[in-house]
Design a protein around this motif. Structure first.
Motif, PDB file in Angstrom:
ATOM      1  N   GLN A 213      39.682  23.830  31.545  1.00  0.00           N
ATOM      2  CA  GLN A 213      40.356  25.121  31.471  1.00  0.00           C
ATOM      3  C   GLN A 213      39.578  26.200  32.223  1.00  0.00           C
ATOM      4  N   PHE A 219      48.255  32.663  33.058  1.00  0.00           N
ATOM      5  CA  PHE A 219      48.837  34.003  32.907  1.00  0.00           C
ATOM      6  C   PHE A 219      50.125  33.882  32.107  1.00  0.00           C
ATOM      7  N   VAL A 235      48.533  38.482  29.074  1.00  0.00           N
ATOM      8  CA  VAL A 235      47.107  38.135  29.150  1.00  0.00           C
ATOM      9  C   VAL A 235      46.855  37.243  30.360  1.00  0.00           C
ATOM     10  N   VAL A 236      45.643  37.375  30.880  1.00  0.00           N
ATOM     11  CA  VAL A 236      45.172  36.501  31.942  1.00  0.00           C
ATOM     12  C   VAL A 236      43.930  35.803  31.421  1.00  0.00           C
ATOM     13  N   ASN A 237      43.863  34.498  31.625  1.00  0.00           N
ATOM     14  CA  ASN A 237      42.666  33.768  31.215  1.00  0.00           C
ATOM     15  C   ASN A 237      42.036  33.157  32.453  1.00  0.00           C
ATOM     16  N   LYS A 240      36.691  31.327  31.379  1.00  0.00           N
ATOM     17  CA  LYS A 240      36.321  31.443  29.964  1.00  0.00           C
ATOM     18  C   LYS A 240      36.583  32.828  29.375  1.00  0.00           C
ATOM     19  N   THR A 241      37.253  33.688  30.117  1.00  0.00           N
ATOM     20  CA  THR A 241      37.461  35.042  29.620  1.00  0.00           C
ATOM     21  C   THR A 241      38.948  35.378  29.651  1.00  0.00           C
ATOM     22  N   THR A 242      39.392  36.057  28.620  1.00  0.00           N
ATOM     23  CA  THR A 242      40.784  36.484  28.566  1.00  0.00           C
ATOM     24  C   THR A 242      40.855  37.995  28.718  1.00  0.00           C
TER      25      THR A 242
END
Lengths: 252, 378
Positions: A213, A219, A235-237, A240-242
């Motif tokens: 991932q 998105f 949200v956008v991931n 490792k960050t959202t």
């Protein structure tokens, strides 16, 4: 968190206000990762993080720019071109290019450019669902020059290239609620650095089967439309960050 | 058939390979900094080079496209086994040259010129040690010169291949020399600067006479952190001194890179071991700084009346195997210091020469540990 709920309930209240009357059939969801174009002479003012303005020059060509980035001395342009329509599929070229004529970022002076482009095909499964697929490509070539103790001007050139597959959808929940979701799956990425102290080349995704991932861009957003006015949240991931994504845009 | 014809035409235009090397001694045009710091392009006669095309000869062979494995554990790094040290151990290099009307070989590009220039510099250096200090070709052994090597490392699943610039180095254990890619920051390229190459070859001399070509000896088990730091400084200081013995110029290496870390290595330095201990910030080169104190002392002794670089160089070389036994005995000590080597060098001299050496060594090494260690020098 409490602030989020305040915003969320305010949004719900506005979204279901009785004066709402809008229709996606007239203006389907329009974004960088599908093939849809603005109509000729149609303009879109987008208050998102980069504050973009887009304009339909013709049925098959639209151009745009991010005003906020331009104010920050980073000239940039958006271009979208409808290539062809075949039955239920529509295919467009989409691109966004940034130019760095000499910006100072993190104390270093950058020159060069960065761009993302792709050929996206949107396939209408039915009146409610469109699938968006296609190859995407991002490329940046940045030159830095900074002072290093004892060495004077030290130069570095960084070249990054990423190829990714786009798989996404636009789903119309109703005539005024739409969902956009996509994933970008990188399948080749290469980093080249050439500097006064050394050169480095790194193939960033040598093992194409080990998709985690962390390597993907995810998105998901929902858009509420009120004729010309649209509000999008999602949200956008990535890495490792959202991050939250919020945008309000007008199509005039 | 048409393909053959077009190939023939290409061959006609490009001669299909290197031009014929003339019989007799190999004469080629190289660039090399001279003792005065000038940087002439001159015609030289090679003594040991046999194969111009592949830069191969009696003393060394040049290898290209090698890739060092940066992730190899320390035990592999010092093993001396190329299979454990390299991802790719390199391959033959190819120079592109032409022969002019005077039967002189001329390089057609920078890399060919650099390879010939580097080889010539090492010929001069090897010859210097054979002529003046009784080394033999057998003792030195044929070594590899790795040209523009790369290093490889893994970061997560990605493999990064890195080409370092701005350096030349000696690899203990392998006994080979590395000339790294030229940087824009270099004036005289390191690989064409005999002072720099003389320094690196000094490490090889140290390796032969002190470590008997064993990297494991230098990085021996049981050595204290202090001992390793002192030995690194001694190795660097002696390499600088050996470079000076060869080129007789104390500033030539700064013609490649005129930075503070190099300026601090011009002898005589402005500090002694005690003042360096008191304020390490007076010099930026870490353990090199104390090594430069050693170089300063040997340099001063070499230039003293009735002394000579040859005398001091000979004493140093004779002292190294004896210093090696000191290292084996005292490497675990926290007080291991330069005085072991200095005493050994002084003991190779006699009478007034020894007295002078001890006086000079005590002047430069004026910290308490070395003063105590040098108490019996006189």
């Amino acid at each position: 968190m409490q602030r989020f709920y305040h915003v969320f309930w305010l949004f719900i209240a506005v979204a279901y206000a009785p004066w709402v009357k809008a229709d996606f059939s007239e203006q389907p969801l329009h974004h960088f990762f599908n093939s849809r174009l603005l109509k000729a002479n149609e303009a879109k003012l987008n208050l998102n993080y980069i504050g973009s303005v887009e304009y339909g020059l013709s049925e098959n060509l639209e151009v745009g720019t991010s005003v906020l980035l331009s104010i920050g001395s980073i000239p940039n342009f958006l271009l979208k071109h409808r290539m062809f329509i075949l039955g239920p599929t529509e295919t467009s070229f989409t691109s966004f290019t940034l130019i760095f004529p000499g910006q100072y970022i993190g104390g270093k002076r950058f020159t060069g450019s960065a761009s993302a482009q792709g050929v996206v095909t949107s396939y209408d499964v039915n009146s409610e669902l469109s699938l968006n697929v296609g190859p995407m490509h991002a490329y940046s070539l940045l030159n830095t020059k900074n002072q290093s103790a004892g060495f004077g001007d030290v130069r570095t050139q960084v070249e990054l290239e990423v190829y990714a597959a786009l798989v996404g959808l636009d789903y119309y929940l109703s005539s005024n609620w739409g969902v956009t979701a996509f994933v970008l799956i990188p399948f080749y990425a290469n980093l080249n650095e050439i500097g006064d102290f050394g050169d480095a080349n790194a193939s960033l995704f040598p093992n194409l089967t080990s998709y985690e991932q962390d390597n993907l861009v995810l998105f998901v957003s929902m858009t509420r439309t009120w004729e010309q006015f649209n509000f999008e949240f999602g949200v956008v991931n990535f890495a490792k960050t959202t991050f939250p994504y919020l945008a309000a845009y007008w199509r005039i | 058939m048409p393909h053959f014809l077009s190939l023939s035409l290409v061959c006609l235009l490009s001669s299909c390979g290197a031009s014929t090397i003339p019989a007799g001694p190999i004469r080629a045009r190289v660039v090399t900094a001279d003792a005065q710091g000038f940087y002439p392009n001159k015609v030289v006669e090679f003594k040991y080079l046999q194969d111009v095309r592949h830069v191969d000869g009696v003393i060394a062979v040049m290898r290209g496209q090698s890739v060092l494995n940066l992730d190899a554990p320390d035990s592999d790094q010092i093993s001396g086994d190329p299979n454990k040290i390299f991802v790719k151990n390199g391959s033959q290099v190819h120079t592109d040259t032409f022969v002019d009307q005077h039967n002189v070989i001329n390089a057609k590009n920078f890399d060919s010129l650099a390879m010939l220039s580097t080889y010539y510099a090492f010929e001069q250096i090897v010859d210097f040690w054979i002529t003046n200090y009784d080394f033999t070709l057998q003792e030195i052994g044929k070594f590899n010169i790795y040209y523009d090597p790369q290093v490889q490392t893994k970061v997560d699943s990605a493999t990064a291949t890195i080409t370092q610039r701005l350096n030349a180095s000696y690899f203990p254990g392998l006994g080979d020399l590395f000339v790294w890619k030229t940087s824009r920051l270099e004036d005289i390229p390191f690989k064409m600067n005999p002072a720099v190459l003389g320094h690196e070859f000094g490490h090889k001399i140290f390796d032969i006479r002190f470590a008997h070509k064993s990297a494991n000896f230098v990085y021996g088990q049981g050595a204290s952190v202090n001992s390793l730091i002192q030995l690194k400084g001694i190795n660097e200081g002696l390499a600088d001194f050996m470079s000076w013995l060869f080129i007789q110029n104390v500033t030539l290496f700064t013609r490649s890179l005129d930075v503070e870390a190099f300026q601090d290595r011009i002898v005589p330095v402005a500090w002694t071991s005690a003042s360096l201990l008191k304020d390490p910030s007076i010099c930026v080169g870490s353990f090199y700084c104390k090594g430069s104190v050693l170089n300063s002392a040997l340099h001063e002794l070499s230039l003293a009346q009735n002394m000579s670089p040859l005398k001091v160089g000979t004493a140093m070389l004779q002292a190294l195997p004896k210093f090696a036994s000191d290292w084996q005995r005292y490497l675990s000590s926290d007080n291991f210091d330069y005085f072991y080597l200095l005493n050994r060098i002084a003991n190779e001299l006699a009478g007034n020469e020894k007295t002078l050496a001890c006086t000079i060594f005590k002047k430069w090494f004026d910290d308490s540990i070395n003063q105590a260690g040098l108490a019996k020098c006189l």
